[in-house]
Design a protein around this motif. Structure first.
Motif, PDB file in Angstrom:
ATOM      1  N   THR A 137      -5.114   6.466   8.148  1.00  0.00           N
ATOM      2  CA  THR A 137      -4.816   7.665   8.933  1.00  0.00           C
ATOM      3  C   THR A 137      -6.109   8.420   9.224  1.00  0.00           C
ATOM      4  O   THR A 137      -6.865   8.746   8.307  1.00  0.00           O
ATOM      5  N   LEU A 152      -5.744  15.191  12.945  1.00  0.00           N
ATOM      6  CA  LEU A 152      -4.463  15.795  12.579  1.00  0.00           C
ATOM      7  C   LEU A 152      -4.515  17.310  12.685  1.00  0.00           C
ATOM      8  O   LEU A 152      -5.558  17.936  12.506  1.00  0.00           O
ATOM      9  N   SER A 153      -3.351  17.900  12.933  1.00  0.00           N
ATOM     10  CA  SER A 153      -3.220  19.357  12.935  1.00  0.00           C
ATOM     11  C   SER A 153      -1.786  19.715  12.588  1.00  0.00           C
ATOM     12  O   SER A 153      -0.896  18.857  12.582  1.00  0.00           O
ATOM     13  N   HIS A 205       1.747  20.336  11.230  1.00  0.00           N
ATOM     14  CA  HIS A 205       2.607  19.672  10.244  1.00  0.00           C
ATOM     15  C   HIS A 205       1.998  18.363   9.762  1.00  0.00           C
ATOM     16  O   HIS A 205       2.070  18.035   8.572  1.00  0.00           O
ATOM     17  N   LYS A 206       1.395  17.593  10.667  1.00  0.00           N
ATOM     18  CA  LYS A 206       0.836  16.301  10.264  1.00  0.00           C
ATOM     19  C   LYS A 206      -0.324  16.467   9.283  1.00  0.00           C
ATOM     20  O   LYS A 206      -0.480  15.683   8.353  1.00  0.00           O
ATOM     21  N   LEU A 207      -1.138  17.502   9.474  1.00  0.00           N
ATOM     22  CA  LEU A 207      -2.227  17.758   8.538  1.00  0.00           C
ATOM     23  C   LEU A 207      -1.682  18.203   7.192  1.00  0.00           C
ATOM     24  O   LEU A 207      -2.152  17.753   6.141  1.00  0.00           O
ATOM     25  N   HIS A 246       1.140  17.451   5.926  1.00  0.00           N
ATOM     26  CA  HIS A 246       1.737  16.266   5.311  1.00  0.00           C
ATOM     27  C   HIS A 246       0.652  15.387   4.692  1.00  0.00           C
ATOM     28  O   HIS A 246       0.809  14.866   3.577  1.00  0.00           O
ATOM     29  N   ALA A 247      -0.456  15.204   5.388  1.00  0.00           N
ATOM     30  CA  ALA A 247      -1.543  14.370   4.874  1.00  0.00           C
ATOM     31  C   ALA A 247      -2.170  14.980   3.623  1.00  0.00           C
ATOM     32  O   ALA A 247      -2.603  14.253   2.722  1.00  0.00           O
TER      33      ALA A 247
END
Length: 281
Positions: A64, A69-70, A72-74, A76-77
Motif C-alpha cells: 500500500t 492516502l488521505s 478514512h484510508k489513511l 485505516h492504514a
C-alpha cells in the motif's frame, strides 16, 4: 514489508530534514535508527505514519502506497502502525486500562472510545497485554501515579492493542534510567519476536541499539551513512555518523546475569550480541 524509496522532507523554511532515503524493512526485523540530534531520525519515523508529510518519495507498507492516502484510508492504514512515544502520550487522569484501550480508537471511533464502549474481545486482550508487560497489578491506577518505566509499558501495551504489523518507536528510553532502559528495550525485542513484528526504533543510546537491534541504520544530516549489523558498527563508522570522538574508551558492559531486573522485568537470551563502542549521549 516496508519500503522507502527516495523519501525526502524539506520544511517551508527551506531546511532539508531527509534526503533520498532508501530502506527496505522485512517482516520481523528490529531496526535501530541512530545519529546525532537533528539528523532526521524522528522525522523519518513520522514520515512513515504521515504525522509528518514527506515532500518526495514513496513509502509502501505491504504494497500500500502510504503517501497517496488521505482521510478514512489513511486512518485505516495507521491501524497497522503502532506508535510508541518518547514522552509516553498518556492521559494522566485516566487509568492504566483506559489508556491501553485507547489503542482501539482507530477501530471503534471517537464516540465509542469517549463513552468507554469497547468490544469485549478488546478488553480481554488489554488485560492479557497488561499482564504480559508486567502491569496486571496496576490496571486501576491513574497514569500520573506511575513511574517512567511503567508509563512506557502502558504505551507499549496500547500500541500492541492495535494489532499492528509495524512498530514505530521514538526514543523509548530517553527519560529512563539505565536499568529500566534495558528492561524496556528487552521487552520490545521480545514482543516483536513473539508477534513477528517489524520495528523501527529511534534511539540515542548506541550500546542499547547494538545489544537489542537486528540492524542499525545511521543518519547524519538527513542522509543514511551506515546500514548494517550491530557488529559492523566500528569506531570509524561511529565517527562518520557522530563526528570525531575516542569511541574505544568505553565502560565495561554490564553483565546481564548480574543485574537484578526485579519482578517486572522479562527475560531475554543471554547470547545477545555484546554491547560495544559506547553511547551517543
Amino acid at each position: 514489508m516496508l519500503t522507502l524509496s527516495g523519501v525526502g522532507k524539506r520544511y517551508s523554511t527551506g531546511d532539508r530534514a531527509l534526503t533520498d532515503i532508501e530502506l527496505i524493512l522485512p517482516k520481523g526485523q528490529v531496526m535501530a535508527l541512530i545519529g546525532p540530534s537533528g539528523a532526521g531520525k524522528s522525522t523519518l519515523i513520522r514520515c512513515v505514519n504521515r504525522l509528518v508529510e514527506p515532500t518526495q518519495g514513496s513509502i509502501r507498507l505491504e504494497g500500500t502506497e502510504l503517501t497517496k492516502l488521505s482521510g478514512h484510508k489513511l486512518r485505516h492504514a495507521r491501524r497497522s502502525m503502532g506508535m510508541i512515544f518518547q514522552e509516553y502520550a498518556l492521559v494522566d487522569r485516566l487509568t492504566v486500562m483506559e489508556n491501553v484501550l485507547s489503542g482501539q480508537l482507530g477501530y471503534v471511533g471517537f464516540w465509542r472510545s469517549f463513552l468507554r464502549r469497547y468490544p469485549q474481545e478488546a478488553v480481554t486482550e488489554a488485560f492479557r497485554l497488561l499482564e504480559r508487560v508486567g502491569l496486571s497489578h496496576a490496571i486501576d491506577k491513574r497514569a500520573d501515579a506511575l513511574s517512567g518505566g511503567q508509563r512506557q509499558r502502558v504505551g507499549i501495551a496500547r500500541a500492541l492493542l492495535q494489532s499492528p504489523k509495524l512498530l514505530l518507536v521514538d526514543e523509548p528510553t530517553a527519560s529512563l534510567d539505565p536499568k529500566t532502559s534495558r528492561q524496556i528495550m528487552r521487552l520490545i525485542r521480545e514482543l516483536c519476536a513473539e508477534r513477528d513484528l517489524a520495528a523501527i526504533i529511534n534511539i540515542h543510546d548506541v550500546a542499547l541499539a547494538q545489544q537489542f537491534a537486528d540492524r542499525i541504520v545511521g543518519l547524519r544530516a538527513g542522509e543514511i551513512v551506515f546500514d548494517g549489523q550491530p557488529s559492523e558498527l566500528t569506531s570509524e563508522m561511529l565517527t562518520t555518523i557522530y563526528g570525531e570522538e575516542d569511541w574505544d574508551t568505553t565502560p565495561e558492559p554490564i553483565d546481564d546475569e548480574a543485574v537484578d531486573d526485579g519482578p517486572e522485568a522479562s527475560s531475554y537470551p543471554a547470547n545477545m550480541p555484546a554491547m560495544a563502542a559506547g553511547s551517543a549521549r
